[in-house]
Design a protein around this motif. Sequence first.
Motif, mmCIF file in Angstrom:
data_model
loop_
_atom_site.group_PDB
_atom_site.id
_atom_site.type_symbol
_atom_site.label_atom_id
_atom_site.label_comp_id
_atom_site.label_asym_id
_atom_site.label_seq_id
_atom_site.Cartn_x
_atom_site.Cartn_y
_atom_site.Cartn_z
ATOM 1 N N LEU A 1 -4.320 7.971 -17.603
ATOM 2 C CA LEU A 1 -5.419 8.926 -17.443
ATOM 3 C C LEU A 1 -6.560 8.330 -16.629
ATOM 4 C CD1 LEU A 1 -5.572 10.637 -20.943
ATOM 5 C CD2 LEU A 1 -5.555 11.850 -18.756
ATOM 6 N N GLU A 2 -6.902 7.083 -16.952
ATOM 7 C CA GLU A 2 -7.973 6.421 -16.207
ATOM 8 C C GLU A 2 -7.614 6.303 -14.726
ATOM 9 O OE1 GLU A 2 -10.958 5.574 -16.853
ATOM 10 O OE2 GLU A 2 -11.210 5.052 -18.967
ATOM 11 N N LEU A 3 -6.369 5.966 -14.441
ATOM 12 C CA LEU A 3 -5.957 5.782 -13.058
ATOM 13 C C LEU A 3 -5.905 7.117 -12.314
ATOM 14 C CD1 LEU A 3 -5.233 3.530 -11.136
ATOM 15 C CD2 LEU A 3 -2.832 3.780 -11.796
ATOM 16 N N LEU A 4 -5.444 8.173 -12.983
ATOM 17 C CA LEU A 4 -5.438 9.493 -12.364
ATOM 18 C C LEU A 4 -6.854 9.916 -11.981
ATOM 19 C CD1 LEU A 4 -2.919 11.384 -14.688
ATOM 20 C CD2 LEU A 4 -2.617 11.014 -12.234
ATOM 21 N N TYR A 5 -7.796 9.686 -12.889
ATOM 22 C CA TYR A 5 -9.180 10.107 -12.641
ATOM 23 C C TYR A 5 -9.901 9.148 -11.697
ATOM 24 C CZ TYR A 5 -13.969 11.642 -13.506
ATOM 25 O OH TYR A 5 -15.261 12.097 -13.345
ATOM 26 N N SER A 6 -9.563 7.869 -11.775
ATOM 27 C CA SER A 6 -10.222 6.872 -10.928
ATOM 28 C C SER A 6 -9.828 7.010 -9.464
ATOM 29 C CB SER A 6 -9.867 5.467 -11.407
ATOM 30 O OG SER A 6 -10.154 4.499 -10.427
ATOM 31 N N SER A 7 -8.544 7.311 -9.205
ATOM 32 C CA SER A 7 -8.028 7.243 -7.838
ATOM 33 C C SER A 7 -7.475 8.565 -7.320
ATOM 34 C CB SER A 7 -6.943 6.152 -7.755
ATOM 35 O OG SER A 7 -7.467 4.906 -8.189
ATOM 36 N N GLY A 8 -7.505 9.618 -8.135
ATOM 37 C CA GLY A 8 -7.096 10.940 -7.665
ATOM 38 C C GLY A 8 -5.625 11.040 -7.304
ATOM 39 N N LEU A 9 -4.766 10.377 -8.069
ATOM 40 C CA LEU A 9 -3.343 10.329 -7.734
ATOM 41 C C LEU A 9 -2.636 11.646 -8.032
ATOM 42 C CD1 LEU A 9 -2.341 6.832 -9.173
ATOM 43 C CD2 LEU A 9 -3.057 7.402 -6.849
ATOM 44 N N ARG A 10 -1.609 11.926 -7.236
ATOM 45 C CA ARG A 10 -0.653 12.976 -7.579
ATOM 46 C C ARG A 10 0.273 12.435 -8.664
ATOM 47 N NH1 ARG A 10 -0.640 12.881 -1.781
ATOM 48 N NH2 ARG A 10 -1.402 14.840 -0.846
ATOM 49 N N LEU A 11 0.927 13.356 -9.392
ATOM 50 C CA LEU A 11 1.860 12.942 -10.443
ATOM 51 C C LEU A 11 2.978 12.071 -9.868
ATOM 52 C CD1 LEU A 11 3.106 13.008 -13.260
ATOM 53 C CD2 LEU A 11 4.052 15.269 -12.728
ATOM 54 N N ALA A 12 3.577 12.495 -8.746
ATOM 55 C CA ALA A 12 4.679 11.735 -8.155
ATOM 56 C C ALA A 12 4.224 10.350 -7.722
ATOM 57 C CB ALA A 12 5.259 12.494 -6.963
ATOM 58 N N GLU A 13 2.978 10.241 -7.276
ATOM 59 C CA GLU A 13 2.447 8.947 -6.866
ATOM 60 C C GLU A 13 2.253 8.039 -8.078
ATOM 61 O OE1 GLU A 13 -0.049 10.689 -3.013
ATOM 62 O OE2 GLU A 13 -1.087 10.256 -4.892
ATOM 63 N N SER B 1 5.605 6.658 -9.375
ATOM 64 C CA SER B 1 6.309 5.789 -8.419
ATOM 65 C C SER B 1 5.689 4.398 -8.309
ATOM 66 C CB SER B 1 6.315 6.429 -7.026
ATOM 67 O OG SER B 1 5.022 6.438 -6.455
ATOM 68 N N LEU B 2 4.540 4.176 -8.948
ATOM 69 C CA LEU B 2 3.869 2.883 -8.859
ATOM 70 C C LEU B 2 4.699 1.777 -9.508
ATOM 71 C CD1 LEU B 2 0.186 3.843 -9.755
ATOM 72 C CD2 LEU B 2 1.053 3.215 -7.490
ATOM 73 N N ASP B 3 4.750 0.643 -8.830
ATOM 74 C CA ASP B 3 5.351 -0.559 -9.393
ATOM 75 C C ASP B 3 4.234 -1.523 -9.800
ATOM 76 O OD1 ASP B 3 7.925 0.369 -8.922
ATOM 77 O OD2 ASP B 3 8.007 -0.529 -6.922
ATOM 78 N N ILE B 4 4.598 -2.569 -10.525
ATOM 79 C CA ILE B 4 3.599 -3.545 -10.959
ATOM 80 C C ILE B 4 2.865 -4.141 -9.772
ATOM 81 C CG2 ILE B 4 3.301 -5.807 -12.042
ATOM 82 C CD1 ILE B 4 5.428 -5.144 -14.001
ATOM 83 N N ASN C 1 -7.819 -2.523 -6.316
ATOM 84 C CA ASN C 1 -7.281 -1.477 -5.456
ATOM 85 C C ASN C 1 -5.782 -1.342 -5.696
ATOM 86 O OD1 ASN C 1 -5.769 -3.285 -3.664
ATOM 87 N ND2 ASN C 1 -7.747 -3.865 -2.805
ATOM 88 N N LEU C 2 -5.221 -0.269 -5.160
ATOM 89 C CA LEU C 2 -3.783 -0.058 -5.275
ATOM 90 C C LEU C 2 -3.256 0.543 -3.986
ATOM 91 C CD1 LEU C 2 -2.944 3.212 -5.804
ATOM 92 C CD2 LEU C 2 -4.108 2.755 -7.942
ATOM 93 N N ARG C 3 -1.982 0.357 -3.768
ATOM 94 C CA ARG C 3 -1.305 0.917 -2.601
ATOM 95 C C ARG C 3 -0.312 1.952 -3.097
ATOM 96 N NH1 ARG C 3 -1.536 -0.422 2.492
ATOM 97 N NH2 ARG C 3 0.141 0.057 3.954
ATOM 98 N N VAL C 4 -0.418 3.165 -2.561
ATOM 99 C CA VAL C 4 0.390 4.274 -3.063
ATOM 100 C C VAL C 4 1.089 4.955 -1.898
ATOM 101 C CG1 VAL C 4 -1.522 5.927 -2.938
ATOM 102 C CG2 VAL C 4 0.351 6.350 -4.507
ATOM 103 N N THR C 5 2.295 5.444 -2.158
ATOM 104 C CA THR C 5 3.053 6.202 -1.165
ATOM 105 C C THR C 5 2.979 7.680 -1.521
ATOM 106 O OG1 THR C 5 4.575 4.343 -0.822
ATOM 107 C CG2 THR C 5 5.296 6.512 -0.058
ATOM 108 N N GLY C 6 2.415 8.471 -0.610
ATOM 109 C CA GLY C 6 2.207 9.886 -0.871
ATOM 110 C C GLY C 6 3.189 10.768 -0.143
ATOM 111 N N LYS C 7 2.782 12.003 0.124
ATOM 112 C CA LYS C 7 3.655 12.963 0.796
ATOM 113 C C LYS C 7 4.003 12.481 2.198
ATOM 114 C CE LYS C 7 2.321 17.183 -1.659
ATOM 115 N NZ LYS C 7 1.795 18.572 -1.511
ATOM 116 N N ARG D 1 -1.292 4.811 1.490
ATOM 117 C CA ARG D 1 -2.741 4.666 1.605
ATOM 118 C C ARG D 1 -3.212 3.702 0.529
ATOM 119 N NH1 ARG D 1 -1.857 9.377 -1.256
ATOM 120 N NH2 ARG D 1 -3.347 9.951 -2.890
ATOM 121 N N GLN D 2 -4.325 3.061 0.793
ATOM 122 C CA GLN D 2 -4.908 2.110 -0.140
ATOM 123 C C GLN D 2 -6.106 2.759 -0.804
ATOM 124 O OE1 GLN D 2 -4.752 -1.981 1.029
ATOM 125 N NE2 GLN D 2 -6.784 -2.385 0.196
#
Length: 299
Positions: A139-151, A154-157, A166-172, A177-178
């Motif tokens: 929940l904190e990460l969803l609100y902190s970084s505005g992630l989509r559910l699929a993103e 898909s996150l790894d450690i 910061n985090l690196r995420v693969t989107g649509k 994006r970082q």
Amino acid sequence: MDLLTDRIDAFIDHLAAERQLSGHTLSNYRRDLDRIAAHLDNNGHSDWNRLDAPLLRQFIAHQHREGISGRTLQRRLSACRTFFHYLIREGLAGTNPAVGISAPKSGKPLPKTLDADQLGQLLDQNSDDPLVVRDLAMLELLYSSGLRLAELVSLDINSVDLREANLRVTGKGRKTRQLPVGRKATAALERWLDCRDQLADYGERALFVSQQGQRLSPRSVQARLARWGQQNGLQERLHPHRVRHSFASHLLESSGDLRAVQELLGHADISTTQIYTHLDFQHLADVYDNAHPRAKKQR
């Protein structure tokens, strides 16, 4: 019907291999094309070449009468257009019946958000239960970084750098994006990583795992958040996209920087992000109606 579905199967395989679309997107394509195939079959046709513009318009009109929204119908037409582009390329069709056909327009609903107090009630909790610690970190990460559910799922450690926050995420479209990670989200992730090994299988790379030790599924995240919303007395269902909407709305309200919000959300087109300017205006309009001496609502 077999030939109709065989063509869909080949198209889905093409999308998965060449365009690397997400499983959710592939499911939408299949579902939309299956409905058009059923309409074609009901009209006595077993070949996609028999789908012409009048028959497709008939399908759209029937769906509209059944209460299907214009937005959904537009998506089905888009799926049909893309499908026929593929068939034409493969020499399996001569024309694209979906070209030039538009779905009936329907009003675009504003996304529902949570206010800061509601989010505080959800997030300001303590527990030693690994599942609760995991849910709070999500929940904190969803609100902190505005992630989509699929993103999120898909996150790894190694996607997250807590030292640099910061985090690196693969989107649509497989675009990466970082993103920054807020102070409280960082602390929540540290707590989760301290107890993650109690659940995770050996060698599992996923950041968020289930009780079975494997990568958490989108459906499981949806179910957990819905449960959290009920337990905390929210009137409407809590889902990951609602938290993402809240992130975008609150950030835009505070900063007024539409371009920055676009980048953080991973929107390819700023017109997609502009929906949040309407949300912000609605908030201002509500304040005005309740506060202005000549506009106060009667109580």
